[in-house]
Design an enzyme around this catalytic site. Sequence first.
Site, PDB file in Angstrom:
ATOM      1  NE  ARG A 204      -3.745  -2.355   0.091  1.00  0.00           N
ATOM      2  CZ  ARG A 204      -3.474  -3.510  -0.520  1.00  0.00           C
ATOM      3  NH1 ARG A 204      -2.370  -3.627  -1.254  1.00  0.00           N
ATOM      4  NH2 ARG A 204      -4.272  -4.530  -0.416  1.00  0.00           N
ATOM      5  CB  SER A 253      -9.553  -0.884   3.547  1.00  0.00           C
ATOM      6  OG  SER A 253     -10.203  -2.010   3.003  1.00  0.00           O
ATOM      7  CD  GLU A 323      -5.809   0.299   2.667  1.00  0.00           C
ATOM      8  OE1 GLU A 323      -6.505   0.142   1.650  1.00  0.00           O
ATOM      9  OE2 GLU A 323      -5.487  -0.641   3.427  1.00  0.00           O
TER      10      GLU A 323
END
Length: 331
Positions: A204, A253, A323
């Site tokens: 990520r 998320s 995130e």
Amino acid sequence: MGGRARRRDRGRAREGAGVSSASPCVPANAATQTGLPPSRETIRGNVEAGGSLADFIWFRTGGPAEWLVRPADVEDLAGLLKTLNPSTPVLPVGVGSNLIVRDGGVPGVVVRLPKAMAKVSVEDGRVRAGAGAMGITVASAARDAGIAGLEFLRGIPGTVGGAVRMNAGAYGRDVSDILIEATVVTRDGAVEIWPAARFGYVYRHSDLPAGAVVVEAVFSGTPGEPAVIGAEMDRIAAEREASQPLRSRTGGSTFKNPKGHKAWALIDAAGCRGLTRGDAQVSEKHCNFLLNLGSASSAEIEALGEEVRTKVKAHSGVTLEWEIQRVGVAK
């Protein structure tokens, strides 16, 4: 402190019904914050002072952009960045599906790519996608061309540009698994083609610098049967529908999965499922999703996320890492 909510996840009202937009006010000293503001002299696309971000950000919250710019094409964007004061912050934004915009708005220039930069084509077994294209569009083009390996993009609700920047992933695959190269406009206006290795991908995250804008990407896959590829995409869609609050105002998320853990499981074990702060809630359906139940502020949503991080740390000793990208200034 937040308390447990008995309310169910509410619909997002994607058309904006009942959603309050941010004030389009621009700070009185806007010109001094950014140097010379973007104008028709430097860009052929659209320039909007105090452009609303809450109108399209999935949470439907947050303050305006000091300047919201929609360039006409790559050359237009490159020209803007080349002439813009180097001290002016530049933030590319897609559909805002993984973003908290703080209530005081975003200083500098927010760039949204036009539909003209969302085209998808297939060339020699590779998929070429404009950065404004949605993941589902790319996955569908690959399916129709008999290219397997891109099915997971069906489960990513954002644009190609954001996916390339953050190494988005789902269902066991990441963008780093399929990216060949991407075209990037750097903060100083240079147009460069970056091979996948240059992004320095980890989970990520990429090494793409702040202010640089992804404008196109080329993806690879393997030969496959369209019917089989389509069935896998349908499975992914059904699994998302069953497990995630897709019809709510959410940001996707919220926290990265720590090594060896699932973020949702840590949040659940810490007793945070259904936790609320104002009209912000930890989803009862999937507790790694935060929700705006109607009139939450960005400050409430972010504070709820921080409360979750505190509770998880106290319960398990694990520090959750955001995130969702959080941008702008507090009100």
